[in-house]
Design a protein around this motif. Structure first.
Motif, mmCIF file in Angstrom:
data_model
loop_
_atom_site.group_PDB
_atom_site.id
_atom_site.type_symbol
_atom_site.label_atom_id
_atom_site.label_comp_id
_atom_site.label_asym_id
_atom_site.label_seq_id
_atom_site.Cartn_x
_atom_site.Cartn_y
_atom_site.Cartn_z
ATOM 1 N N LYS A 27 0.830 -1.216 0.000
ATOM 2 C CA LYS A 27 0.000 0.000 0.000
ATOM 3 C C LYS A 27 0.865 1.267 0.000
ATOM 4 O O LYS A 27 0.420 2.328 -0.417
ATOM 5 N N CYS A 28 2.068 1.153 0.566
ATOM 6 C CA CYS A 28 2.948 2.332 0.549
ATOM 7 C C CYS A 28 4.408 1.880 0.406
ATOM 8 O O CYS A 28 4.761 0.754 0.788
ATOM 9 N N VAL A 29 5.228 2.753 -0.212
ATOM 10 C CA VAL A 29 6.654 2.405 -0.377
ATOM 11 C C VAL A 29 7.546 3.488 0.210
ATOM 12 O O VAL A 29 7.224 4.680 0.157
ATOM 13 N N LEU A 46 4.152 4.098 -9.744
ATOM 14 C CA LEU A 46 3.549 3.972 -8.406
ATOM 15 C C LEU A 46 2.106 4.464 -8.420
ATOM 16 O O LEU A 46 1.235 3.869 -7.772
ATOM 17 N N ASN A 47 1.826 5.535 -9.170
ATOM 18 C CA ASN A 47 0.444 6.009 -9.278
ATOM 19 C C ASN A 47 -0.438 4.936 -9.911
ATOM 20 O O ASN A 47 -1.558 4.698 -9.462
ATOM 21 N N ASN A 48 0.079 4.278 -10.958
ATOM 22 C CA ASN A 48 -0.702 3.221 -11.624
ATOM 23 C C ASN A 48 -1.014 2.073 -10.674
ATOM 24 O O ASN A 48 -2.057 1.451 -10.759
ATOM 25 N N LEU A 49 -0.079 1.787 -9.770
ATOM 26 C CA LEU A 49 -0.291 0.690 -8.809
ATOM 27 C C LEU A 49 -1.074 1.167 -7.570
ATOM 28 O O LEU A 49 -1.379 0.374 -6.693
ATOM 29 N N GLY A 50 -1.342 2.487 -7.500
ATOM 30 C CA GLY A 50 -2.087 3.058 -6.365
ATOM 31 C C GLY A 50 -1.307 2.982 -5.063
ATOM 32 O O GLY A 50 -1.875 2.765 -3.989
ATOM 33 N N ILE A 51 0.033 3.143 -5.157
ATOM 34 C CA ILE A 51 0.895 3.013 -3.966
ATOM 35 C C ILE A 51 1.324 4.398 -3.472
ATOM 36 O O ILE A 51 1.748 5.240 -4.261
ATOM 37 N N GLN A 52 1.200 4.617 -2.153
ATOM 38 C CA GLN A 52 1.619 5.885 -1.523
ATOM 39 C C GLN A 52 3.147 5.944 -1.436
ATOM 40 O O GLN A 52 3.784 4.907 -1.273
ATOM 41 N N ARG A 53 3.713 7.160 -1.459
ATOM 42 C CA ARG A 53 5.178 7.316 -1.402
ATOM 43 C C ARG A 53 5.603 7.959 -0.079
ATOM 44 O O ARG A 53 5.001 8.947 0.341
ATOM 45 N N VAL A 54 6.628 7.421 0.542
ATOM 46 C CA VAL A 54 7.166 7.985 1.798
ATOM 47 C C VAL A 54 8.684 8.103 1.659
ATOM 48 O O VAL A 54 9.354 7.144 1.248
ATOM 49 N N SER A 55 9.237 9.281 2.013
ATOM 50 C CA SER A 55 10.686 9.530 1.848
ATOM 51 C C SER A 55 11.532 8.793 2.879
ATOM 52 O O SER A 55 11.148 8.686 4.042
ATOM 53 N N ALA A 56 12.675 8.341 2.425
ATOM 54 C CA ALA A 56 13.681 7.754 3.334
ATOM 55 C C ALA A 56 15.022 8.392 3.011
ATOM 56 O O ALA A 56 15.182 9.047 1.980
ATOM 57 N N LYS A 57 16.018 8.202 3.900
ATOM 58 C CA LYS A 57 17.331 8.851 3.722
ATOM 59 C C LYS A 57 18.019 8.419 2.437
ATOM 60 O O LYS A 57 18.666 9.192 1.768
ATOM 61 N N ASP A 58 17.927 7.127 2.124
ATOM 62 C CA ASP A 58 18.496 6.589 0.890
ATOM 63 C C ASP A 58 17.767 5.292 0.612
ATOM 64 O O ASP A 58 16.999 4.798 1.453
ATOM 65 N N SER A 107 12.589 -4.311 5.971
ATOM 66 C CA SER A 107 13.000 -5.621 6.455
ATOM 67 C C SER A 107 12.806 -5.741 7.968
ATOM 68 O O SER A 107 12.261 -6.729 8.460
ATOM 69 N N SER A 108 13.232 -4.689 8.713
ATOM 70 C CA SER A 108 13.137 -4.815 10.179
ATOM 71 C C SER A 108 11.704 -4.608 10.671
ATOM 72 O O SER A 108 11.349 -5.104 11.735
ATOM 73 N N SER A 109 10.855 -3.910 9.899
ATOM 74 C CA SER A 109 9.467 -3.698 10.350
ATOM 75 C C SER A 109 8.647 -4.985 10.181
ATOM 76 O O SER A 109 7.724 -5.247 10.941
ATOM 77 N N GLY A 110 8.979 -5.767 9.145
ATOM 78 C CA GLY A 110 8.233 -7.011 8.883
ATOM 79 C C GLY A 110 6.835 -6.758 8.333
ATOM 80 O O GLY A 110 6.061 -7.700 8.161
ATOM 81 N N LYS A 111 6.484 -5.498 8.050
ATOM 82 C CA LYS A 111 5.114 -5.176 7.595
ATOM 83 C C LYS A 111 4.898 -5.651 6.160
ATOM 84 O O LYS A 111 5.707 -5.352 5.277
ATOM 85 N N ARG A 112 3.757 -6.315 5.920
ATOM 86 C CA ARG A 112 3.474 -6.862 4.590
ATOM 87 C C ARG A 112 2.989 -5.795 3.615
ATOM 88 O O ARG A 112 3.101 -5.970 2.409
ATOM 89 N N ASP A 113 2.390 -4.711 4.156
ATOM 90 C CA ASP A 113 1.821 -3.708 3.223
ATOM 91 C C ASP A 113 2.796 -2.564 2.929
ATOM 92 O O ASP A 113 2.438 -1.600 2.269
ATOM 93 N N VAL A 114 4.023 -2.643 3.461
ATOM 94 C CA VAL A 114 5.018 -1.592 3.200
ATOM 95 C C VAL A 114 6.151 -2.173 2.360
ATOM 96 O O VAL A 114 6.729 -3.207 2.703
ATOM 97 N N GLY A 115 6.444 -1.488 1.246
ATOM 98 C CA GLY A 115 7.532 -1.923 0.375
ATOM 99 C C GLY A 115 8.642 -0.892 0.338
ATOM 100 O O GLY A 115 8.548 0.168 0.968
ATOM 101 N N ALA A 116 9.691 -1.217 -0.424
ATOM 102 C CA ALA A 116 10.801 -0.265 -0.605
ATOM 103 C C ALA A 116 11.155 -0.238 -2.079
ATOM 104 O O ALA A 116 10.969 -1.233 -2.786
#
Ligand SMILES: O=C(O)C(=O)C[C@]1(C(=O)O)C=C[C@@H](O)C=C1
Length: 390
Positions: free
Chosen positions: A200-202, A216-228, A237-246
């Protein structure tokens, strides 16, 4: 061991600011450093040495003086130190590659698996990469002799220029010694066993998110910034959440144990990021292969001055591969009071240009001599071989 001069070095024990010349030696393999204070007066020919350990990663910001504060001090006789003084440079020192890059240490912003690290490994396949939290720390690591070189992303074929990194080039006194063109194939990563439809979000670096915005818009996925990109992969990987990708590289997926749910998800298949390798010493320009030169300059005010500045290259058939302008932070506005209707205000700019010629060529030297007629400031950021291999 590498040596550098530290004039005005403060003795950590006495806090006495020495009028003498100080020298620092850094053994980057063993991560040890040694500061030498050499007396110039005939009556006081002692040398004081302070030894210590070079800190890793995020402590790279510490100055060598600060590091010396906690270390043991000892004195040695001056004559014993003569062997430690810098040896004259030989021609082979002046050219960057002597074939053995296993001793080269390169700092980069991010953590292992970031594209910047891949760029460093493309330039020096056997180098040791040193992760840093910020670009500033990666620059400082080179300036403090903790590493040999730094790598910096400067532009991307989809996202364009990375402006903050242009500003950093000017703020620091490092030299561009190499460029690296890296094809960037972004992957959608998820925790093991997850399906693409569950995401659902990357998380990713803002540049990487920008390069994949349509997919990402076509897949309907939200975007969240990370350092790199690699930090994004590690977080998922450490969150283990199934709905969060990278969004990150295949290498990052392998390092952080993530599944690759889709490859090449950038909006343009030909996605290339250009990186610069920076060093304390400039590369001696040659003409044995195609070279590029990067400069930054500011111009006097007047009609057509930028046109004239660019003409100095056109007149000598020198191809420009990049032009970028950035506001001059120290002097953002220029006020010209020449009329009866108030004074005109102009924004003041710095122009960054890459041109395809070596500073060893007469036409490049003449072009810069000509440019000086219109420029209020010019700095050569580096002259380096063009990266022709993708
Ligand atoms: O996050 C990373 O892996 C980086 O190396 C940074 C960076 C960038 O700053 O543009 C480098 C290359 C890609 O274009 C995306 C991100």
């Amino acid at each position: 061991m590498a040596l550098r001069c530290l004039p005005n070095w403060v003795c950590p024990q006495t806090t006495h600011r020495s009028p003498l010349v100080g020298l620092a030696e850094f053994d980057s393999k063993r991560r040890r450093f040694c500061l030498w204070e050499c007396s110039s007066s005939a009556s006081q020919r002692a040398v004081t040495a302070i030894e210590g350990e070079i800190p890793y990663g995020r402590e790279l910001k510490k100055s060598s003086e600060e590091m010396g504060l906690t270390q043991e001090t000892r004195s040695v006789a001056f004559h014993r130190d003569l062997s430690m003084l810098p040896k004259p440079l030989t021609a082979s020192n002046l050219y960057s590659s002597d074939g053995d890059d296993s001793k080269v240490q390169i700092s980069f912003q991010g953590i292992p698996g970031a594209y910047s690290e891949t760029a460093a490994l493309k330039a020096y396949p056997n180098c040791e990469t040193v992760p840093c939290e910020q670009f500033e720390a990666a620059f400082q690591a080179v300036e403090l002799w903790l590493v040999d070189k730094a790598v910096l992303p400067i532009e991307n074929s989809i996202g364009g220029s990375i402006h903050r990194n242009y500003d950093l080039l000017l703020r620091h006194r490092l030299h561009i010694v190499q460029e690296v063109q890296l094809p960037v194939n972004h992957c959608l990563l998820g925790v093991p066993g997850v399906k693409k439809e569950e995401i659902k979000c990357v998380l990713s670096h803002p540049q990487a998110l920008d390069q994949c915005v349509n997919s990402l818009n076509n897949l309907g996925i939200q975007r969240v910034s990370a350092k790199d990109t690699a930090t994004a992969a590690q977080t998922v990987s450490s969150s283990g959440k199934r709905d969060v990708g990278a969004i990150a590289s295949v290498r990052a997926a392998n390092i952080y144990g993530l599944d690759i749910l889709a490859e090449n998800i950038q909006d343009d298949a030909n996605n290339v990021t250009r990186f610069l390798i920076l060093a304390r010493e400039p590369m001696i320009p040659r003409t044995d292969r195609p070279y590029k030169t990067s400069i930054v300059f500011s111009l006097e005010e007047g009609p057509g001055v930028l046109f004239k500045a660019l003409a100095v290259f056109a007149l000598r058939s020198i191809n420009l591969s990049k032009i970028e302008s950035r506001p001059q932070r120290r002097r953002p506005l220029r006020v010209v009071d020449g009329s009866n209707h108030g004074s005109a205000k102009y924004f003041d700019y710095l122009f960054y240009i890459d041109f395809e010629a070596s500073m060893a060529e007469i036409r490049a030297q003449h072009a810069l001599g000509h440019l000086q007629e219109f420029a209020s400031f010019i700095r050569i950021l580096g002259c380096y071989p063009m990266d022709l291999v993708r």
